[in-house]
Motif scaffolding. Structure first.
Motif, PDB file in Angstrom:
ATOM      1  N   LYS A  85      -3.677   1.738   5.710  1.00  0.00           N
ATOM      2  CA  LYS A  85      -2.972   2.638   6.845  1.00  0.00           C
ATOM      3  C   LYS A  85      -3.117   1.636   8.092  1.00  0.00           C
ATOM      4  O   LYS A  85      -1.843   1.842   9.054  1.00  0.00           O
ATOM      5  N   LEU A  86      -4.038   0.911   8.297  1.00  0.00           N
ATOM      6  CA  LEU A  86      -4.088  -0.007   9.219  1.00  0.00           C
ATOM      7  C   LEU A  86      -2.908  -0.969   9.284  1.00  0.00           C
ATOM      8  O   LEU A  86      -2.292  -1.345  10.346  1.00  0.00           O
ATOM      9  N   ILE A  87      -2.891  -1.433   8.190  1.00  0.00           N
ATOM     10  CA  ILE A  87      -1.638  -2.739   7.914  1.00  0.00           C
ATOM     11  C   ILE A  87      -0.277  -1.991   8.333  1.00  0.00           C
ATOM     12  O   ILE A  87       0.463  -2.649   8.916  1.00  0.00           O
ATOM     13  N   LEU A  88      -0.082  -0.706   7.876  1.00  0.00           N
ATOM     14  CA  LEU A  88       1.143  -0.090   8.131  1.00  0.00           C
ATOM     15  C   LEU A  88       1.503   0.191   9.527  1.00  0.00           C
ATOM     16  O   LEU A  88       2.561  -0.119   9.818  1.00  0.00           O
ATOM     17  N   TYR A  89       0.361   0.540  10.136  1.00  0.00           N
ATOM     18  CA  TYR A  89       0.624   0.796  11.673  1.00  0.00           C
ATOM     19  C   TYR A  89       0.752  -0.386  12.572  1.00  0.00           C
ATOM     20  O   TYR A  89       1.728  -0.547  13.190  1.00  0.00           O
ATOM     21  N   SER A  98       2.346  -4.320   0.370  1.00  0.00           N
ATOM     22  CA  SER A  98       3.300  -3.473   0.551  1.00  0.00           C
ATOM     23  C   SER A  98       3.380  -2.370   1.581  1.00  0.00           C
ATOM     24  O   SER A  98       4.198  -1.958   2.184  1.00  0.00           O
ATOM     25  N   PRO A  99       2.247  -2.189   2.142  1.00  0.00           N
ATOM     26  CA  PRO A  99       2.249  -1.278   3.646  1.00  0.00           C
ATOM     27  C   PRO A  99       2.768  -2.253   4.598  1.00  0.00           C
ATOM     28  O   PRO A  99       3.567  -1.585   5.443  1.00  0.00           O
ATOM     29  N   TRP A 100       2.562  -3.507   4.592  1.00  0.00           N
ATOM     30  CA  TRP A 100       3.259  -4.314   5.535  1.00  0.00           C
ATOM     31  C   TRP A 100       4.886  -4.200   5.299  1.00  0.00           C
ATOM     32  O   TRP A 100       5.674  -4.164   6.382  1.00  0.00           O
ATOM     33  N   ILE A 101       5.200  -4.113   4.257  1.00  0.00           N
ATOM     34  CA  ILE A 101       6.763  -4.133   3.825  1.00  0.00           C
ATOM     35  C   ILE A 101       7.152  -2.753   4.432  1.00  0.00           C
ATOM     36  O   ILE A 101       8.203  -2.828   5.058  1.00  0.00           O
TER      37      ILE A 101
END
Length: 445
Positions: free
Chosen positions: A28-32, A122-125
């Motif tokens: 979640k942190l990477i996604l945000y 994948s969250p980064w993408i």
């Protein structure tokens, strides 16, 4: 000793839960971080995703198609949908040479690298894609935020988080189901029992018949029903607990791959019969072998080819010379091999009923269906697109064809034309446009 073992198992399971929660938090942190980074510093998009930036037209609707390759769905859909980005984190061994816009560039056997990619890249993408895409088109059970199993239960929290995150960003969500990703084995057995027919589900391993497994299907279906805008599912063959509107899960094959190979029928002295199962149970391989052996004992002259776990390229080569393909005999859908065989001018034996299949389009796209095709009797060998063959009829139907070789070319021609008419990418585009427009997505495919 038993107490020690049970205590160890409980500790291990507890560790899995804790680790999964930590990984989920990191994801979640990477996604945000990724989302806001590419939102407020758009120049960085070209630095990290230059090829994607060059490919897409942001003035038009942008699709993301992913993330698990099953039955070549990602590959085909990304070619049908204009202005799309194909993402594949889980490549399929049958289509290993497929190339996608975004995919891990290492061998599937490199577990550590793959784990790092799926968990943290994948969250980064996803954070980047949310900034540039409008519609997320999923297939199978996986998503960008890894919703892995632990304690033999599917962790729904990551998926719920991802879907809710995308909805908050005003993205449209579409899900395409392919089979056991949504299918309830319990409901499948009940459905076929009502039809007084055997089913592949009866032969699945023990765990698939437990209440625990069925509860997972209920949970997953509930999440999809309440959070996804458009769902494509073959609701008879893939009977499930979905409560939302289900549009026909259209099978299709690119016209560019159709092969009008009539020459192989110029010599019918020795018929070539192909069986290429991806699953011995689902395809009814034991029934095929029984029929083949009995016909061989009776003195029929033919070449039987059975292959398993071969690449799609190898199968397509075999279809060039095959006269008859024995596809699958427990399913209600033709499947990918069925379409490939028909498009390669083969006579196909399979349990799916062509009339039942195309009739499922009548509710939402009736003008795409020719009423005459709904009236073709399965014993009308001059007009049938394929030979409808239930599991108990494999021997009899195959024997009939070997006794009436003069019918083979005509059936192959019918099947080729029928597939061009209802299973081509052109048909898929028309159908997709209808369904998307019905759901407020107005554009030309």
């Amino acid at each position: 000793m038993k107490l020690i073992f049970e205590s160890g198992r409980v500790v291990f399971e507890l560790e899995l839960v804790i680790v999964s929660k930590i990984i989920f938090l990191i994801q979640k942190l990477i996604l945000y971080f990724s989302y806001y980074l590419f939102k407020f510093f758009p120049s960085l998009r070209k630095v990290f995703f230059g090829k994607i930036e060059e490919k897409i037209d942001k003035n038009k609707t942008v699709f993301v198609v992913g993330v698990s390759e099953i039955a070549n769905v990602i590959n085909f859909l990304s070619n049908v949908l204009p202005n799309s980005v194909s993402v594949c984190f889980y490549k399929n061994k049958f289509y290993i040479d497929n190339v996608y816009d975004i995919y891990p560039k290492f061998d599937n056997r490199q577990i550590l690298y793959k784990g790092v990619y799926v968990f943290f890249i994948s969250p980064w993408i996803l954070g980047y894609l949310v900034n540039v895409a409008d519609i997320f088109f999923y297939n199978w059970v996986n998503s960008f935020i890894f919703n892995f199993y632990y304690l033999r239960r599917l962790n729904m929290n990551p998926l719920l988080f991802e879907l809710n995150f995308l909805k908050k960003m005003n993205k449209k969500l579409i899900w395409y189901f392919c089979g056991d990703d949504i299918r309830s084995i319990k409901l499948t057995k009940e459905y076929f029992n009502k039809l007084n027919l055997d089913t592949f589900a009866n032969y699945y391993p023990e765990y698939f018949h437990t209440e625990e497994y069925d509860e997972q299907k209920k949970l997953f279906a509930n999440v999809i029903s309440n959070n996804v805008d458009i769902v494509f599912n073959y609701k008879n063959d893939q009977i499930s607990y979905l409560t939302c509107k289900q549009y026909m899960a259209f099978y299709f094959y690119p016209i560019s791959k159709f092969n009008l190979n009539q020459e192989k029928f110029s010599n019918l002295e020795r018929i070539v019969i192909l069986h290429a199962p991806s699953s011995f149970i689902f395809k009814g391989t034991f029934l095929v072998r029984s029929a083949i052996k009995k016909l061989q004992i009776e003195g029929y002259n033919f070449e039987y080819i059975e292959v398993f776990n071969r690449s799609n390229e190898e199968i397509l080569e075999l279809l060039k010379k095959a006269h008859i393909v024995l596809n699958q005999f427990y399913a209600l859908a033709p499947g990918t091999l069925g379409l490939e065989s028909l498009a390669n001018y083969c006579v196909v034996l399979q349990s799916a009923d062509y009339r039942e299949y195309i009739s499922l389009y009548l509710e939402d796209a009736p003008h795409l269906i020719d009423p005459k095709d709904l009236e073709i009797n399965e014993d009308d060998y001059e007009n049938i697109p394929w030979v409808v063959t239930k599991y108990y009829d494999v021997y009899f139907k195959l024997k009939f064809l070997l006794d009436n070789k003069q019918l083979l070319k005509k059936i192959a021609e019918n099947g080729y034309n029928f597939t061009y008419k209802y299973f081509s990418d052109e048909f898929a585009k028309k159908y997709l446009k209808i369904i998307l427009n019905k759901n407020g997505i107005n554009f030309d495919l």
